[in-house]
Write a protein that holds these residues in place. Structure first.
Motif, PDB file in Angstrom:
ATOM      1  N   MET A  61       0.808  -1.189   0.000  1.00  9.29           N
ATOM      2  CA  MET A  61       0.000   0.000   0.000  1.00  9.29           C
ATOM      3  C   MET A  61       0.856   1.261   0.000  1.00  9.29           C
ATOM      4  N   GLY A  62       2.049   1.190   0.582  1.00 12.84           N
ATOM      5  CA  GLY A  62       2.940   2.343   0.605  1.00 12.84           C
ATOM      6  C   GLY A  62       3.346   2.766  -0.789  1.00 12.84           C
ATOM      7  N   SER A  63       3.499   1.828  -1.717  1.00 14.91           N
ATOM      8  CA  SER A  63       3.920   2.186  -3.061  1.00 14.91           C
ATOM      9  C   SER A  63       2.812   2.908  -3.822  1.00 14.91           C
ATOM     10  N   LEU A  64       1.556   2.603  -3.555  1.00 18.38           N
ATOM     11  CA  LEU A  64       0.451   3.285  -4.213  1.00 18.38           C
ATOM     12  C   LEU A  64       0.376   4.749  -3.758  1.00 18.38           C
ATOM     13  N   ILE A  65       0.524   4.961  -2.449  1.00 18.10           N
ATOM     14  CA  ILE A  65       0.530   6.324  -1.914  1.00 18.10           C
ATOM     15  C   ILE A  65       1.736   7.090  -2.461  1.00 18.10           C
TER      16      ILE A  65
END
Length: 170
Positions: A1-5
């Motif tokens: 999820m960190g990569s999407l943000i």
């Protein structure tokens, strides 16, 4: 999820950068557009003035270029050109061509800065766009030559230097 943000933040930063660049381009184009509009207005007023002079039978074939320090010498008369001398101490509005004298006198009598559209009826002209623009052009020339000041764009006052010179010493 960190990569999407992280991806969204990068895209957001890139979009901000493009918006900032476009804002700078718009600002630069706005300045250019205003300069060209002013040029077009001056050319339009000049054309209308030449048409008026031609209709009155004044020869407009050759017009001498205006210089910042042009002064009449030897009492000669140039048709189609009104010279506005650079203000020097001791000069009064009577040293100006009639229409310029009228403009300076209206400004001198005004209690606050005046717009061109307010001057036009006071000097006996109809409140038409061409007359207002022609008067604005004359106001700008009077500012350039030291007769008037333009403390705020479009608002004209008596020249502080001229007013100071007219005050009695003491």
């Amino acid at each position: 999820m960190g990569s999407l943000i992280g991806e969204l933040e990068e895209r957001q930063a890139a979009a901000r950068s493009r918006v900032a660049e476009l804002d700078r381009e718009i600002a630069a184009l706005t300045v250019r557009l205003e300069a060209e509009r002013n040029r077009l207005e001056r050319l339009t007023v000049t054309r209308e003035t030449l048409d008026e002079l031609a209709a009155e039978g004044v020869s407009v074939g050759a017009v001498a270029p205006a210089s910042a320090e042009v002064e009449s010498v030897g009492g000669g008369r140039v048709v189609g050109v009104q010279t506005v001398a650079v203000w020097r101490e001791g000069m009064t509005s009577t040293d100006l061509p009639p229409v310029y004298r009228d403009i300076v006198d209206v400004i001198d009598d005004a209690p606050e800065p005046v717009q061109a559209k307010r001057i036009v009826p006071r000097i006996g002209l109809p409140a038409q766009t061409s007359k207002i623009e022609g008067t604005r052009s004359k106001l700008k020339r009077l500012v350039e030559r030291g007769w008037l000041d333009e403390p705020t764009p479009g608002l004209f006052t008596a020249s502080a230097r001229r007013a100071a010179a007219a005050r009695p010493p003491g």
